[in-house]
Design a protein around this motif. Structure first.
Motif, PDB file in Angstrom:
ATOM      1  N   ALA A 224       0.911  -1.571  -0.183  1.00 32.88           N
ATOM      2  CA  ALA A 224      -0.078   0.121   0.195  1.00 32.88           C
ATOM      3  C   ALA A 224       1.390   1.317   0.272  1.00 32.88           C
ATOM      4  O   ALA A 224       1.925   0.916   0.575  1.00 32.88           O
ATOM      5  CB  ALA A 224      -1.194  -0.077   1.065  1.00 32.88           C
ATOM      6  N   LYS A 225       0.491   2.548  -0.196  1.00 33.53           N
ATOM      7  CA  LYS A 225       0.615   3.479  -0.626  1.00 33.53           C
ATOM      8  C   LYS A 225      -0.398   4.556  -0.209  1.00 33.53           C
ATOM      9  O   LYS A 225      -1.201   4.673  -0.532  1.00 33.53           O
ATOM     10  CB  LYS A 225       1.649   3.559  -2.259  1.00 33.53           C
ATOM     11  N   PRO A 226       0.206   5.077   0.850  1.00 33.07           N
ATOM     12  CA  PRO A 226      -0.605   5.636   1.929  1.00 33.07           C
ATOM     13  C   PRO A 226      -0.580   7.460   1.051  1.00 33.07           C
ATOM     14  O   PRO A 226       0.316   7.683   0.954  1.00 33.07           O
ATOM     15  CB  PRO A 226      -0.284   6.003   3.071  1.00 33.07           C
ATOM     16  N   PRO A 227      -1.915   8.165   1.332  1.00 35.49           N
ATOM     17  CA  PRO A 227      -2.057   9.000   0.485  1.00 35.49           C
ATOM     18  C   PRO A 227      -1.226   9.841   1.156  1.00 35.49           C
ATOM     19  O   PRO A 227      -0.461  11.342   0.624  1.00 35.49           O
ATOM     20  CB  PRO A 227      -3.340   9.867   0.961  1.00 35.49           C
ATOM     21  N   ALA A 228      -0.451   9.964   2.433  1.00 36.88           N
ATOM     22  CA  ALA A 228       0.891  10.545   3.003  1.00 36.88           C
ATOM     23  C   ALA A 228       1.976  10.497   2.460  1.00 36.88           C
ATOM     24  O   ALA A 228       2.722  11.818   2.865  1.00 36.88           O
ATOM     25  CB  ALA A 228       0.259  10.772   4.516  1.00 36.88           C
ATOM     26  N   SER A 229       2.451   9.628   1.198  1.00 34.15           N
ATOM     27  CA  SER A 229       3.360   9.175   0.853  1.00 34.15           C
ATOM     28  C   SER A 229       3.424  10.305  -0.040  1.00 34.15           C
ATOM     29  O   SER A 229       2.398  10.528  -1.159  1.00 34.15           O
ATOM     30  CB  SER A 229       3.489   8.265   0.205  1.00 34.15           C
ATOM     31  N   ARG A 230       4.769  11.077   0.161  1.00 33.21           N
ATOM     32  CA  ARG A 230       4.419  12.245  -1.643  1.00 33.21           C
ATOM     33  C   ARG A 230       4.309  11.092  -2.884  1.00 33.21           C
ATOM     34  O   ARG A 230       4.913  10.016  -2.861  1.00 33.21           O
ATOM     35  CB  ARG A 230       6.173  12.936  -1.215  1.00 33.21           C
ATOM     36  N   LYS A 231       3.910  11.613  -3.751  1.00 29.51           N
ATOM     37  CA  LYS A 231       3.961  11.409  -5.195  1.00 29.51           C
ATOM     38  C   LYS A 231       5.219  11.062  -5.637  1.00 29.51           C
ATOM     39  O   LYS A 231       4.921  10.423  -6.832  1.00 29.51           O
ATOM     40  CB  LYS A 231       2.754  12.105  -6.291  1.00 29.51           C
ATOM     41  N   ASP A 232       6.072  11.492  -5.537  1.00 24.63           N
ATOM     42  CA  ASP A 232       7.382  11.707  -6.647  1.00 24.63           C
ATOM     43  C   ASP A 232       7.803  10.695  -5.342  1.00 24.63           C
ATOM     44  O   ASP A 232       9.504  10.351  -5.596  1.00 24.63           O
ATOM     45  CB  ASP A 232       8.281  12.510  -6.362  1.00 24.63           C
ATOM     46  N   SER A 233       7.738   9.859  -4.085  1.00 24.13           N
ATOM     47  CA  SER A 233       8.701   9.017  -3.363  1.00 24.13           C
ATOM     48  C   SER A 233       8.749   8.424  -3.807  1.00 24.13           C
ATOM     49  O   SER A 233       6.910   7.271  -4.506  1.00 24.13           O
ATOM     50  CB  SER A 233       8.058   8.836  -2.014  1.00 24.13           C
ATOM     51  N   SER A 234      10.061   6.964  -4.037  1.00 28.79           N
ATOM     52  CA  SER A 234       9.863   5.458  -4.065  1.00 28.79           C
ATOM     53  C   SER A 234       9.098   4.222  -3.151  1.00 28.79           C
ATOM     54  O   SER A 234       9.336   3.112  -3.188  1.00 28.79           O
ATOM     55  CB  SER A 234      10.384   5.049  -4.410  1.00 28.79           C
ATOM     56  N   GLU A 235       8.579   5.294  -2.000  1.00 27.49           N
ATOM     57  CA  GLU A 235       8.067   4.450  -0.464  1.00 27.49           C
ATOM     58  C   GLU A 235       6.841   3.510  -0.842  1.00 27.49           C
ATOM     59  O   GLU A 235       6.279   4.368  -1.730  1.00 27.49           O
ATOM     60  CB  GLU A 235       8.554   5.030   0.582  1.00 27.49           C
ATOM     61  N   TRP A 236       6.948   2.401  -0.513  1.00 26.24           N
ATOM     62  CA  TRP A 236       5.563   1.882  -0.320  1.00 26.24           C
ATOM     63  C   TRP A 236       5.760   1.257   0.918  1.00 26.24           C
ATOM     64  O   TRP A 236       6.695   1.258   1.024  1.00 26.24           O
ATOM     65  CB  TRP A 236       5.070   0.765  -1.081  1.00 26.24           C
ATOM     66  N   TYR A 237       4.949   0.267   1.445  1.00 32.02           N
ATOM     67  CA  TYR A 237       4.559   0.091   2.461  1.00 32.02           C
ATOM     68  C   TYR A 237       4.259  -1.303   2.486  1.00 32.02           C
ATOM     69  O   TYR A 237       3.087  -1.681   1.435  1.00 32.02           O
ATOM     70  CB  TYR A 237       3.852   0.547   3.794  1.00 32.02           C
ATOM     71  N   VAL A 238       5.067  -3.009   2.853  1.00 33.05           N
ATOM     72  CA  VAL A 238       4.288  -3.775   2.616  1.00 33.05           C
ATOM     73  C   VAL A 238       3.170  -3.949   4.192  1.00 33.05           C
ATOM     74  O   VAL A 238       4.377  -4.020   5.214  1.00 33.05           O
ATOM     75  CB  VAL A 238       5.355  -5.293   2.828  1.00 33.05           C
ATOM     76  N   ILE A 239       2.363  -4.984   4.588  1.00 35.18           N
ATOM     77  CA  ILE A 239       1.174  -4.907   5.549  1.00 35.18           C
ATOM     78  C   ILE A 239       0.902  -6.400   5.200  1.00 35.18           C
ATOM     79  O   ILE A 239       0.332  -6.958   3.885  1.00 35.18           O
ATOM     80  CB  ILE A 239       0.094  -4.558   4.960  1.00 35.18           C
ATOM     81  N   ALA A 240       1.487  -7.183   6.558  1.00 36.57           N
ATOM     82  CA  ALA A 240       2.049  -8.209   6.596  1.00 36.57           C
ATOM     83  C   ALA A 240       0.448  -8.576   8.376  1.00 36.57           C
ATOM     84  O   ALA A 240       0.980  -8.292   9.094  1.00 36.57           O
ATOM     85  CB  ALA A 240       3.048  -9.028   6.430  1.00 36.57           C
TER      86      ALA A 240
END
Length: 231
Positions: A204-220
């Motif tokens: 998931a990529k929460p809305p608070a993550s900047r659009k130009d950021s390469s970060e995502w989050y893995v939710i297990a």
């Protein structure tokens, strides 16, 4: 509004702009302008959160119910403390342990540990502080980048794997693990391991993550201890 080393002004669109100052690089100017115009930065300041990243956990919790019923939570890479603030706000009675290699200003109701999670001594301190099994392990850790894509990826994956190894030791059956990953998500080997140990694995990529950021989050979610593994 003045900033040390330069002066900000207003552009025609109502956005703050930073005037170039001696000794300030173009990239620094861009970073300052982005901070000044970021609604999440302004909202975090208004709410008393230590970082805009607090909203990332809040949004992930809203979507996945991560903190529902959580009584013991471990925050890996917790500096400056925004995620711990969200945990205590939503689960006031939860035991919260924050860990980082950087000093973190004290937070009410949060036990802070200074250390590297890859150090057995730090891991033992975490276990002792929990006084039981954790319901949730969250990680916003990120390796310092060196500018080489493959190296940066390997360093970040190494941190995620270290976080997962710890989570496998301290999580309660049915618990959850959340970690920041780079664009493309977890690599195939790590993803396979996550799917073996958790019944649900999503990115998931929460809305608070900047659009130009390469970060995502893995939710297990829904951890299965090794003895309960099944094909």
């Amino acid at each position: 509004m003045s900033i040390k080393g330069g002066i900000t002004g207003r552009s025609q669109g109502g956005k703050s702009r930073v005037k170039t100052a001696r000794g300030r690089s173009t990239s620094s100017v861009r970073w300052l302008e982005r901070q000044l115009n970021d609604p999440y930065v302004k909202a975090a300041k208004a709410a008393g959160y230590r970082s805009r990243a607090a909203f990332k956990l809040a949004e992930l919790d809203d979507r996945f119910g991560l903190l529902k019923g959580a009584s013991r939570v471990v925050d890996l890479g917790c500096a400056p403390g925004g995620w711990c603030q969200i945990v205590k706000e939503r689960r006031p009675k939860a035991r919260v342990v924050g860990v980082d290699i950087l000093e973190v200003e004290p937070l009410p109701g949060v036990e802070l540990i200074l250390g590297d999670i890859r150090d057995p001594v730090t891991a033992e301190r975490i276990r002792a502080s929990l006084d039981g099994k954790a319901d949730l392990v969250i990680s916003d850790m990120a390796a310092n980048t060196v500018g080489h894509k493959q190296t940066d990826h390997l360093r970040t994956m190494g941190l995620i794997e270290a976080g997962l190894e710890l989570a496998e030791e301290i999580l309660e059956p049915g618990g959850s693990f959340v970690a920041k990953v780079l664009a493309g998500g977890a690599d195939s080997q790590l993803l396979a391991r996550l799917k073996q140990r958790f019944r649900s694995v999503k990115h998931a990529k929460p809305p608070a993550s900047r659009k130009d950021s390469s970060e995502w989050y893995v939710i297990a979610q829904d951890f299965r201890p090794e003895t309960a593994d099944c094909p």
